[in-house]
Design a protein around this motif. Structure first.
Motif, PDB file in Angstrom:
ATOM      1  N   ARG A   2       7.137   0.215  -8.727  1.00 37.55           N
ATOM      2  CA  ARG A   2       8.392   0.635  -8.111  1.00 37.55           C
ATOM      3  C   ARG A   2       8.100   1.760  -7.138  1.00 37.55           C
ATOM      4  O   ARG A   2       7.355   2.693  -7.468  1.00 37.55           O
ATOM      5  CB  ARG A   2       9.380   1.099  -9.180  1.00 37.55           C
ATOM      6  N   ILE A   3       8.676   1.691  -5.955  1.00 39.74           N
ATOM      7  CA  ILE A   3       8.428   2.678  -4.909  1.00 39.74           C
ATOM      8  C   ILE A   3       9.713   3.427  -4.607  1.00 39.74           C
ATOM      9  O   ILE A   3      10.752   2.819  -4.318  1.00 39.74           O
ATOM     10  CB  ILE A   3       7.885   2.015  -3.632  1.00 39.74           C
ATOM     11  N   ILE A  37       5.221   6.330  -6.279  1.00 37.69           N
ATOM     12  CA  ILE A  37       4.948   4.985  -6.785  1.00 37.69           C
ATOM     13  C   ILE A  37       4.801   5.042  -8.302  1.00 37.69           C
ATOM     14  O   ILE A  37       3.964   5.785  -8.826  1.00 37.69           O
ATOM     15  CB  ILE A  37       3.665   4.415  -6.155  1.00 37.69           C
ATOM     16  N   GLU A 182      -4.110  -2.580  -5.705  1.00 36.36           N
ATOM     17  CA  GLU A 182      -3.005  -2.803  -4.765  1.00 36.36           C
ATOM     18  C   GLU A 182      -2.818  -1.643  -3.800  1.00 36.36           C
ATOM     19  O   GLU A 182      -1.973  -1.712  -2.900  1.00 36.36           O
ATOM     20  CB  GLU A 182      -1.703  -3.021  -5.551  1.00 36.36           C
ATOM     21  N   GLN A 202       3.041  -4.930  -2.819  1.00 36.76           N
ATOM     22  CA  GLN A 202       4.192  -4.917  -3.701  1.00 36.76           C
ATOM     23  C   GLN A 202       4.240  -6.179  -4.558  1.00 36.76           C
ATOM     24  O   GLN A 202       3.481  -7.128  -4.363  1.00 36.76           O
ATOM     25  CB  GLN A 202       5.460  -4.766  -2.864  1.00 36.76           C
ATOM     26  N   TRP A 207       3.157  -6.307   1.854  1.00 39.04           N
ATOM     27  CA  TRP A 207       2.521  -5.000   1.940  1.00 39.04           C
ATOM     28  C   TRP A 207       3.473  -4.004   2.587  1.00 39.04           C
ATOM     29  O   TRP A 207       4.210  -4.340   3.516  1.00 39.04           O
ATOM     30  CB  TRP A 207       1.246  -5.070   2.783  1.00 39.04           C
TER      31      TRP A 207
END
Length: 284
Positions: A2-3, A37, A182, A202, A207
């Protein structure tokens, strides 16, 4: 993963729309777009920090101020405790110890001011950026952009050379120590010699590339015709270490943002519209 898209600093330079392209007042609005993140097995990862608590409390303490008065006046910096990364992370229910890694695009004072707020985090940076920021600083820009006081209590550095593997036509540093595959560092010299973007793969396979200060204005991406406000165009020139490298990398990013837009989203640090769209989950 999760960002979270955070604004960890606000600048209000005199010039309004000549900087941000939309203000109706004499003052512009420039942000410090950082990423938080949440990973499954590697704790929290922060991309850049913006300004930190010590910047807010004592920005000009002598003999080695964290932010110099000329640059604070030039940018009209608004130092607010609630905008620091640590306070926003706490508001999300986490603590400083939950931030195990910080990846910095570069070590300019408005990107690295909060490093000391996370004393147990490992700071990932390009080797050339570390050397330039901590070594002798010749010239007015170098003396103002890299502030040793912001870095002298950082204990856990992880530095990387410019080795690379292909990533959408760019070289990328993969296998960052202690981080999931990632996450990549993408060298983008020009603004500084050790400047890099941070690419995040993601969950949907797309990306997100945080390009740092490789560009400053939304009109420089996603269109064949580059558009940039006069104020930001001048500031990019003031801060660059190599015009050819900066312009070439910016052009390559622009091509990437057009030709691979279904696979890669490109964003930068200082554009408020990009930040607002990212926070709202809207396309850039």
């Amino acid at each position: 993963m999760r960002i979270h898209h955070l604004n960890c600093g606000t600048d209000c330079p005199l010039g309004g729309a000549l900087f941000d392209g939309r203000s109706v007042s004499p003052l512009g609005h420039i942000v410090c777009h950082c990423l938080l993140i949440e990973t499954d097995a590697h704790g929290l990862v922060l991309v850049d920090t913006g300004y930190g608590l010590k910047d807010v409390d004592h920005p000009h303490r002598r003999p080695d101020p964290r932010i110099t008065v000329p640059w604070r006046m030039l940018l009209n910096i608004r130092l607010r405790e609630q905008e620091t990364a640590i306070r926003q992370i706490e508001a999300l229910g986490f603590t400083a110890n939950d931030v195990r890694h910080i990846i910095v695009t570069h070590l300019d004072f408005d990107h690295a001011g909060g490093l000391e707020d996370f004393p147990n985090a490992t700071v990932h940076v390009m080797q050339r950026e570390y050397v330039d920021a901590t070594g002798p600083r010749a010239g007015i820009v170098a003396r103002n952009r890299w502030r040793p006081r912001q870095l002298d209590e950082v204990r856990h550095w992880q530095r990387y050379g410019a080795r690379g593997e292909p990533w959408f036509g760019f070289d990328a540093v993969r296998d960052l120590t202690g981080l999931p595959p990632e996450l990549l560092l993408v060298p983008l010299p020009g603004h500084t010699w050790g400047h890099a973007g941070v690419a995040i793969r993601q969950g949907d396979g797309r990306w997100l590339l945080h390009a740092g200060d490789a560009y400053f204005y939304r009109g420089e991406m996603r269109s064949a015709r580059r558009r940039c406000t006069p104020g930001l165009r001048a500031y990019q020139r003031l801060m660059e270490v190599d015009a050819r490298s900066r312009i070439d990398n910016q052009s390559r990013l622009r091509t990437l943002s057009i030709d691979r837009r279904d696979e890669v989203t490109v964003t930068c640090t200082h554009d408020p519209v990009e930040l607002e769209r990212a926070q709202a989950g809207r396309p850039l």
